[in-house]
Scaffold this active site. Sequence first.
Site, PDB file in Angstrom:
ATOM      1  N   GLN A  75      -6.761  -0.601   5.170  1.00 32.04           N
ATOM      2  CA  GLN A  75      -7.425  -1.148   6.354  1.00 32.04           C
ATOM      3  C   GLN A  75      -8.893  -1.448   6.098  1.00 32.04           C
ATOM      4  O   GLN A  75      -9.579  -1.942   6.994  1.00 32.04           O
ATOM      5  CB  GLN A  75      -7.325  -0.154   7.521  1.00 32.04           C
ATOM      6  N   ASN A 109      -5.953   3.803  10.399  1.00 28.13           N
ATOM      7  CA  ASN A 109      -5.230   2.650  10.930  1.00 28.13           C
ATOM      8  C   ASN A 109      -5.071   2.706  12.447  1.00 28.13           C
ATOM      9  O   ASN A 109      -4.798   1.697  13.066  1.00 28.13           O
ATOM     10  CB  ASN A 109      -3.863   2.541  10.261  1.00 28.13           C
ATOM     11  N   ALA A 129       0.821  -1.206   0.000  1.00 26.84           N
ATOM     12  CA  ALA A 129       0.000   0.000   0.000  1.00 26.84           C
ATOM     13  C   ALA A 129       0.859   1.262   0.000  1.00 26.84           C
ATOM     14  O   ALA A 129       0.464   2.278  -0.567  1.00 26.84           O
ATOM     15  CB  ALA A 129      -0.926  -0.002   1.203  1.00 26.84           C
ATOM     16  N   THR A 130       2.037   1.201   0.613  1.00 26.31           N
ATOM     17  CA  THR A 130       2.905   2.377   0.620  1.00 26.31           C
ATOM     18  C   THR A 130       3.305   2.750  -0.800  1.00 26.31           C
ATOM     19  O   THR A 130       3.248   3.921  -1.179  1.00 26.31           O
ATOM     20  CB  THR A 130       4.160   2.090   1.465  1.00 26.31           C
ATOM     21  N   CYS A 170       4.780   1.800  12.083  1.00 26.22           N
ATOM     22  CA  CYS A 170       5.852   2.631  11.534  1.00 26.22           C
ATOM     23  C   CYS A 170       6.388   3.581  12.594  1.00 26.22           C
ATOM     24  O   CYS A 170       7.550   3.940  12.596  1.00 26.22           O
ATOM     25  CB  CYS A 170       5.342   3.449  10.365  1.00 26.22           C
ATOM     26  N   SER A 175      -3.621  -3.339   0.294  1.00 31.50           N
ATOM     27  CA  SER A 175      -2.450  -4.058   0.793  1.00 31.50           C
ATOM     28  C   SER A 175      -2.777  -5.542   0.938  1.00 31.50           C
ATOM     29  O   SER A 175      -3.890  -5.898   1.306  1.00 31.50           O
ATOM     30  CB  SER A 175      -2.046  -3.470   2.137  1.00 31.50           C
ATOM     31  N   GLY A 176      -1.818  -6.396   0.665  1.00 33.57           N
ATOM     32  CA  GLY A 176      -2.053  -7.838   0.740  1.00 33.57           C
ATOM     33  C   GLY A 176      -2.034  -8.371   2.158  1.00 33.57           C
ATOM     34  O   GLY A 176      -2.844  -9.204   2.528  1.00 33.57           O
ATOM     35  N   THR A 218       8.982  -7.461 -13.067  1.00 31.32           N
ATOM     36  CA  THR A 218       8.321  -8.765 -13.112  1.00 31.32           C
ATOM     37  C   THR A 218       7.429  -8.954 -11.893  1.00 31.32           C
ATOM     38  O   THR A 218       7.843  -8.660 -10.774  1.00 31.32           O
ATOM     39  CB  THR A 218       9.376  -9.882 -13.139  1.00 31.32           C
TER      40      THR A 218
END
Lengths: 106, 510
Positions: free
Chosen positions: B289, B261, B181-182, B434, B309-310, B349
Amino acid sequence: MAETAQTARSLYRNLLRYSNRFAAYNFREYAKRRSRDAFREHQHEQDPKRIKALLALGDKDLKVLQRQTMLSRYFQMDRLVVEGQETGQQKGHKGNIARLKDTGWD
Amino acid sequence: MPSPAIVARCAAQRLTAASSRSVLPSALRFSSRTPLRAAAICQSRHYVTPSAAQNATVDVENRKIETAEVLHQTGKNPADIDVGGMPHADAMMSPQAGILKQATIMDQGARPIYMDMQATTPTDPRVLDAMLPFYTGLYGNPHSRTHAYGWEAEKAVDKAREHIADLVGADPKEIIFTSGATESNNMSIKGVARFYKAKKKHIITSQTEHKCVLDSCRHLQEEGFEVTYLPVQNNGLIDLKQLEAAIRPDTSLVSIMTVNNEIGVIQPMEEIGRICKKHKVFFHTDAAQAVGKIPVDVNKWGVDLMSISGHKIYGPKGIGACFVRRRPRVRLEPIISGGGQERGLRSGTLAPPLVVGMGEACRIAKEELAYDHARVSALSKRLQDGLLAMEHTTLNGSPDHRYPGCVNISFAYVEGESLLMALKDIALSSGSACTSASLEPSYVLRALGSSDESAHSSIRFGIGRFTTEAEIDYVLKAVKERVNFLRELSPLWELVQEGVDLSTIEWTGH
């Protein structure tokens, strides 16, 4: 119809059996809970086609469960603080635990 | 940590060593029958094996490996192995149980409970199951068009893209895979701003955004862009009138996050989207989120760019996605240039295992959305009610517009960091991961208008798919005990109990 019920019961038993084999507490509890809730949700299902589709889904999940529970056995972590909770003196053999009452608090 | 099979084998060796020693006294028995030669034999009488060259060497050629024994022992559970005299091998594997030996058994684990679901989530076993084939046999490059290895990887990537698009109500072609996501946030904000910089030099964002959005904006300020940081109300929501007033003719982008978040408030996305559409401004949202936890629909919300985000949706780390609208087209200047993959917006890739994992995570999230949400809400209610029943605790952020899986509570008169230290058996955080390295109070809570003390004393509890009732109860009990303990130590708490209003005290500085 009776045959389908038999299949469903056997699938349910297998799902629960393999759920219990997760080494990780959170995954184990989730797998048990999810299997139980999914069967409870669809327990009054009548449409044969839908039942067949649901059973196929369950079969697929069972295969995933069999592979992943085996994998989780190879990469075990220490257990969580909420697990077990049996405390006491060991008595006899085979790891039997005689629970000692914590006296003096009450 | 010794493996259970080795533990058992060591015990077995000890037993065989003991039995082999009983061979020795045969010479002694012989000596008792012939007293004449007893003196001569006495000189060679010994109770231990005499040292000799043949005893010190291992016969490598004729060494016997008991294959049957090894095979017999593999696949055994630690709990089933009897190590003789000890409880069982399972207890030996746990360091705590090993020290205690037979005296007392503490059948308790030592690993903390995970309650920091906003930082990251555990990878779902179903996701891992989907990923493993791509780490073992299916290793093709999805961009290879000349052989089957490439085709099968590409097919899997396309399937994953469909699942992600399906979850957010987009077209598969509008999903761009990134590293997280960043990167998606950086790509969207810097990309749009730089592409339209000839005419438009203004960006709007809010003060409670994630650090990567704020930092991207600060970077753009250095490049000559103007940025408006919208303040938020006390409940964490932005004021729509203020937003509309802040939009200028040269505004190119509005970036507001969907679910915060730290405090979990959900911003009014539809209304913001409508305002942006009215003023023809691009609307970016950081939905890391939100996706998979609340229903997300890019068309209903009128979102032009969205970061996903994964690893926040029980998927793998190191993968994310960015939704970039095609109609009306949003144009970006790519940050990473190269082979032109992903519509040329993000060259490089793709990682098929991660992409497939994220796709599977999205598929599961869509299927389980209602089930998970109901469960997380129930657990959250239990936790929230229990914590707010304690005195001098407050919930941060709006109580109505919130994602229930994020509970941010302030414990007055307790230092947040010391409470975190006291709660070693629970993995918690006072804010985003963070900023957890610094002891600064959270800027999000400061933006809500809470005081320094209140911001310092707040803790975020994250509830997810794999959280159990037992864990919630454990957390409630632990927090209650430790907060009371820390308050008993505090002189401020004593003053409060005596009825002194702390704001009236004049502190003398040193």
